[in-house]
Design a protein around this motif. Structure first.
Motif, PDB file in Angstrom:
ATOM      1  N   LEU A 174     -13.405  10.639   2.373  1.00  0.00           N
ATOM      2  CA  LEU A 174     -13.537   9.707   4.179  1.00  0.00           C
ATOM      3  C   LEU A 174     -13.064   9.405   4.746  1.00  0.00           C
ATOM      4  CD1 LEU A 174     -16.797  10.574   3.190  1.00  0.00           C
ATOM      5  CD2 LEU A 174     -16.876   8.890   4.366  1.00  0.00           C
ATOM      6  N   LEU A 175     -11.353   8.550   3.846  1.00  0.00           N
ATOM      7  CA  LEU A 175     -10.171   8.469   4.530  1.00  0.00           C
ATOM      8  C   LEU A 175      -9.123   9.043   5.037  1.00  0.00           C
ATOM      9  CD1 LEU A 175      -9.931   4.761   2.982  1.00  0.00           C
ATOM     10  CD2 LEU A 175     -11.854   5.623   4.929  1.00  0.00           C
ATOM     11  N   LEU A 176      -9.049  10.468   3.866  1.00  0.00           N
ATOM     12  CA  LEU A 176      -7.711  10.893   3.726  1.00  0.00           C
ATOM     13  C   LEU A 176      -6.666  11.637   5.146  1.00  0.00           C
ATOM     14  CD1 LEU A 176      -8.903  14.821   1.843  1.00  0.00           C
ATOM     15  CD2 LEU A 176      -7.071  13.162   0.860  1.00  0.00           C
ATOM     16  N   ASN A 177      -7.550  11.790   6.267  1.00  0.00           N
ATOM     17  CA  ASN A 177      -6.634  12.647   7.177  1.00  0.00           C
ATOM     18  C   ASN A 177      -6.569  11.344   8.334  1.00  0.00           C
ATOM     19  OD1 ASN A 177      -5.006  13.816   7.237  1.00  0.00           O
ATOM     20  ND2 ASN A 177      -6.288  15.117   8.381  1.00  0.00           N
ATOM     21  N   ARG A 178      -7.325   9.545   7.920  1.00  0.00           N
ATOM     22  CA  ARG A 178      -7.890   9.079   8.939  1.00  0.00           C
ATOM     23  C   ARG A 178      -6.864   7.445   8.415  1.00  0.00           C
ATOM     24  NH1 ARG A 178     -12.426   8.089  12.345  1.00  0.00           N
ATOM     25  NH2 ARG A 178     -12.081   5.874  11.694  1.00  0.00           N
ATOM     26  N   ASP A 179      -5.864   6.946   9.369  1.00  0.00           N
ATOM     27  CA  ASP A 179      -5.213   6.090   9.460  1.00  0.00           C
ATOM     28  C   ASP A 179      -5.880   4.621   9.141  1.00  0.00           C
ATOM     29  OD1 ASP A 179      -2.946   4.560   9.171  1.00  0.00           O
ATOM     30  OD2 ASP A 179      -2.391   4.143  10.849  1.00  0.00           O
ATOM     31  N   ASP A 180      -6.915   4.617   8.610  1.00  0.00           N
ATOM     32  CA  ASP A 180      -8.051   3.094   7.941  1.00  0.00           C
ATOM     33  C   ASP A 180      -7.005   2.781   7.386  1.00  0.00           C
ATOM     34  OD1 ASP A 180      -9.662   4.437   9.633  1.00  0.00           O
ATOM     35  OD2 ASP A 180     -11.301   4.030   8.511  1.00  0.00           O
ATOM     36  N   ASP A 181      -8.512   1.250   6.929  1.00  0.00           N
ATOM     37  CA  ASP A 181      -8.491  -0.034   6.998  1.00  0.00           C
ATOM     38  C   ASP A 181      -8.322   0.163   5.469  1.00  0.00           C
ATOM     39  OD1 ASP A 181      -6.328  -1.997   6.204  1.00  0.00           O
ATOM     40  OD2 ASP A 181      -7.234  -3.341   8.017  1.00  0.00           O
ATOM     41  N   PHE A 182      -8.794   0.771   4.564  1.00  0.00           N
ATOM     42  CA  PHE A 182      -9.118   1.232   3.304  1.00  0.00           C
ATOM     43  C   PHE A 182     -10.978  -0.058   3.124  1.00  0.00           C
ATOM     44  CE2 PHE A 182      -5.203   2.285   2.386  1.00  0.00           C
ATOM     45  CZ  PHE A 182      -5.343   3.292   1.264  1.00  0.00           C
ATOM     46  N   TYR A 183     -11.845   0.820   3.596  1.00  0.00           N
ATOM     47  CA  TYR A 183     -13.240  -0.042   4.454  1.00  0.00           C
ATOM     48  C   TYR A 183     -12.574  -1.893   4.202  1.00  0.00           C
ATOM     49  CZ  TYR A 183     -14.507   4.500   2.703  1.00  0.00           C
ATOM     50  OH  TYR A 183     -14.676   5.842   2.444  1.00  0.00           O
ATOM     51  N   LEU A 209      -4.920  11.914  -1.557  1.00  0.00           N
ATOM     52  CA  LEU A 209      -5.825  11.590  -2.244  1.00  0.00           C
ATOM     53  C   LEU A 209      -5.435  10.792  -3.449  1.00  0.00           C
ATOM     54  CD1 LEU A 209      -8.937  10.906  -2.377  1.00  0.00           C
ATOM     55  CD2 LEU A 209      -8.927  13.081  -4.062  1.00  0.00           C
ATOM     56  N   HIS A 210      -4.639  11.218  -4.218  1.00  0.00           N
ATOM     57  CA  HIS A 210      -3.830  10.162  -5.222  1.00  0.00           C
ATOM     58  C   HIS A 210      -3.568   9.339  -4.564  1.00  0.00           C
ATOM     59  CE1 HIS A 210      -2.954  14.631  -7.733  1.00  0.00           C
ATOM     60  NE2 HIS A 210      -3.901  14.006  -7.176  1.00  0.00           N
ATOM     61  N   GLY A 211      -3.087   9.149  -3.701  1.00  0.00           N
ATOM     62  CA  GLY A 211      -1.926   7.687  -3.306  1.00  0.00           C
ATOM     63  C   GLY A 211      -3.810   6.838  -2.600  1.00  0.00           C
ATOM     64  N   LEU A 212      -4.307   7.293  -1.913  1.00  0.00           N
ATOM     65  CA  LEU A 212      -5.332   6.506  -1.385  1.00  0.00           C
ATOM     66  C   LEU A 212      -5.850   6.036  -2.783  1.00  0.00           C
ATOM     67  CD1 LEU A 212      -7.178   8.671   1.548  1.00  0.00           C
ATOM     68  CD2 LEU A 212      -5.325   7.060   1.510  1.00  0.00           C
ATOM     69  N   ILE A 213      -6.370   7.227  -4.583  1.00  0.00           N
ATOM     70  CA  ILE A 213      -6.729   6.554  -4.798  1.00  0.00           C
ATOM     71  C   ILE A 213      -6.598   4.914  -5.617  1.00  0.00           C
ATOM     72  CG2 ILE A 213      -8.409   6.807  -7.157  1.00  0.00           C
ATOM     73  CD1 ILE A 213      -8.547   9.292  -6.247  1.00  0.00           C
ATOM     74  N   ASN A 214      -5.216   5.183  -5.273  1.00  0.00           N
ATOM     75  CA  ASN A 214      -4.373   4.134  -6.078  1.00  0.00           C
ATOM     76  C   ASN A 214      -4.493   3.109  -5.651  1.00  0.00           C
ATOM     77  OD1 ASN A 214      -2.915   5.643  -8.438  1.00  0.00           O
ATOM     78  ND2 ASN A 214      -1.327   6.149  -7.005  1.00  0.00           N
ATOM     79  N   VAL A 215      -4.448   2.591  -4.228  1.00  0.00           N
ATOM     80  CA  VAL A 215      -4.606   1.764  -3.478  1.00  0.00           C
ATOM     81  C   VAL A 215      -5.837   1.438  -3.296  1.00  0.00           C
ATOM     82  CG1 VAL A 215      -4.917   0.778  -0.740  1.00  0.00           C
ATOM     83  CG2 VAL A 215      -3.033   2.287  -1.973  1.00  0.00           C
ATOM     84  N   PHE A 216      -7.270   1.908  -3.056  1.00  0.00           N
ATOM     85  CA  PHE A 216      -8.490   1.770  -3.445  1.00  0.00           C
ATOM     86  C   PHE A 216      -8.465   0.718  -4.920  1.00  0.00           C
ATOM     87  CE2 PHE A 216     -13.097   1.816  -4.554  1.00  0.00           C
ATOM     88  CZ  PHE A 216     -13.693   2.551  -3.128  1.00  0.00           C
ATOM     89  N   ARG A 268       0.976  -0.930   0.042  1.00  0.00           N
ATOM     90  CA  ARG A 268       0.064   0.452  -0.227  1.00  0.00           C
ATOM     91  C   ARG A 268       0.881   1.341   0.298  1.00  0.00           C
ATOM     92  NH1 ARG A 268      -4.582  -1.328   4.150  1.00  0.00           N
ATOM     93  NH2 ARG A 268      -6.119  -2.445   2.767  1.00  0.00           N
ATOM     94  N   GLN A 269       2.090   1.385   0.252  1.00  0.00           N
ATOM     95  CA  GLN A 269       2.775   1.943   0.561  1.00  0.00           C
ATOM     96  C   GLN A 269       3.443   2.399  -0.493  1.00  0.00           C
ATOM     97  OE1 GLN A 269       2.635   4.184   3.404  1.00  0.00           O
ATOM     98  NE2 GLN A 269       3.873   6.027   2.078  1.00  0.00           N
ATOM     99  N   ALA A 280     -12.603   7.832  -5.399  1.00  0.00           N
ATOM    100  CA  ALA A 280     -12.347   9.724  -4.369  1.00  0.00           C
ATOM    101  C   ALA A 280     -13.066   9.923  -3.867  1.00  0.00           C
ATOM    102  CB  ALA A 280     -11.827  10.386  -5.720  1.00  0.00           C
ATOM    103  N   GLN A 281     -13.885  10.254  -4.530  1.00  0.00           N
ATOM    104  CA  GLN A 281     -15.005  10.200  -3.373  1.00  0.00           C
ATOM    105  C   GLN A 281     -15.290   9.587  -1.936  1.00  0.00           C
ATOM    106  OE1 GLN A 281     -19.447  12.120  -5.260  1.00  0.00           O
ATOM    107  NE2 GLN A 281     -18.618  10.754  -6.744  1.00  0.00           N
ATOM    108  N   ALA A 282     -15.444   8.009  -2.586  1.00  0.00           N
ATOM    109  CA  ALA A 282     -15.187   7.259  -1.557  1.00  0.00           C
ATOM    110  C   ALA A 282     -13.497   7.343  -0.312  1.00  0.00           C
ATOM    111  CB  ALA A 282     -15.181   5.739  -1.291  1.00  0.00           C
ATOM    112  N   CYS A 283     -12.618   7.984  -0.876  1.00  0.00           N
ATOM    113  CA  CYS A 283     -11.561   7.989   0.013  1.00  0.00           C
ATOM    114  C   CYS A 283     -10.901   8.949   0.522  1.00  0.00           C
ATOM    115  CB  CYS A 283     -10.488   7.803  -0.910  1.00  0.00           C
ATOM    116  SG  CYS A 283      -9.595   6.416  -1.713  1.00  0.00           S
TER     117      CYS A 283
END
Ligand SMILES: [Zn+2]
Length: 272
Positions: free
Chosen positions: A98-107, A62-69, A28-29, A93-96
């Motif tokens: 909500l995760l922008l600043n949370r150290d979440d486990d990607f739903y 957000l770009h990084g989170l979208i890549n993972v999602f 993920r990193q 992008a919209q789903a992510c």
């Protein structure tokens, strides 16, 4: 089975689980720091009003989170809808957000996103307390307990393009997914501390009761009346407002805004 063999098996399973988690975290990193497709930036600029308001640092995250999602979740089109990058990126992008600043486990319990071209028919059970009735309803989104979110593409796109109406079906359904992290959609997601649960419960139950009273008295409310259906719907509806109309929401419901600010670790009123 000898006890020593049992201990070896348990330790082996534990080691495998730890190794898999470590691998996933590392992968993920890598995806988070991978270059973001420039075509996808164009999609976000065209389809997502909030994207243009984000500070650069958050855009990059957000770009990084979208890549993972997009690597971890699958999309399927229904009723003839062909899934393409515009659909995947706009929804991810919209789903992510909500995760922008949370150290979440990607739903973690979500695997599939089913997308219909527009509103879709769904069977729903309603109850008057005595009799359960199965009824066909028209929906723009649904969040299921067992790994699926169902969305109307038309409404997902509209929600991203219009940030002023306070309505966003993707934020709504993914807020239900966050709420479901503890196995129940009850308006209280997993929080950090006993203190957090205490203030969340106090503020949310007061605001929820107020909304129900106002709706019953046919009064006008900033919070959508659908939030009065249940505590779970209330959390999803105020999440939409928090990201869509943060300034007005903060002005009219400061305590509620502060609870969401603590939960999402974001202050969207600053972006507008
Ligand atoms: Zn809902």
């Amino acid at each position: 089975m000898p006890i020593i063999l049992l201990i070896i098996i348990i330790l082996t399973i534990l080691l495998v689980v730890i190794a898999m988690r470590f691998q996933r975290k590392r992968f993920r990193q890598k995806l988070k720091t991978k270059a973001f497709n420039p075509q996808w930036v164009l999609i976000l600029q065209k389809n997502m009003t909030l994207y243009q308001k984000l500070p650069d640092e958050l855009k990059c995250r957000l770009h990084g989170l979208i890549n993972v999602f997009l690597h971890e979740k699958t999309f399927s089109g229904y009723n003839g809808l062909q899934i393409n990058d515009e659909i995947r990126v706009t929804i991810a992008a919209q789903a992510c957000i909500l995760l922008l600043n949370r150290d979440d486990d990607f739903y973690p319990t979500l695997y599939n996103i089913f997308v219909y071209p527009g509103a879709f028919k769904s069977m729903q059970t309603t109850s008057d307390g005595l009799v359960n009735t199965l009824k066909e309803t028209v929906r723009t989104g649904e969040s299921w307990h067992r790994g699926q979110v169902v969305l109307s593409w038309k409404h997902s796109k509209q929600g991203a393009q219009n940030e002023k109406d306070g309505q966003n079906v993707v934020y709504h359904e993914f807020a239900h997914q966050l709420d479901n992290d503890d196995g129940r959609i009850d308006g209280t997601p997993v929080l950090n501390s006993a203190e957090d649960y205490k203030s969340w419960t106090k503020v949310f139950s007061e605001e929820y009761t107020q909304l129900r009273d106002k709706i019953a008295a046919h009064k006008k409310t900033l919070i959508d009346g659908y939030g009065a259906e249940s505590e779970g719907e209330f959390f999803a509806v105020v999440t939409e407002l928090f990201f869509e109309r943060p300034k007005l929401f903060k002005k009219e419901h400061l305590e509620l805004y502060k609870e969401l600010e603590k939960f999402y670790r974001l202050n969207p009123a600053e972006w507008f």
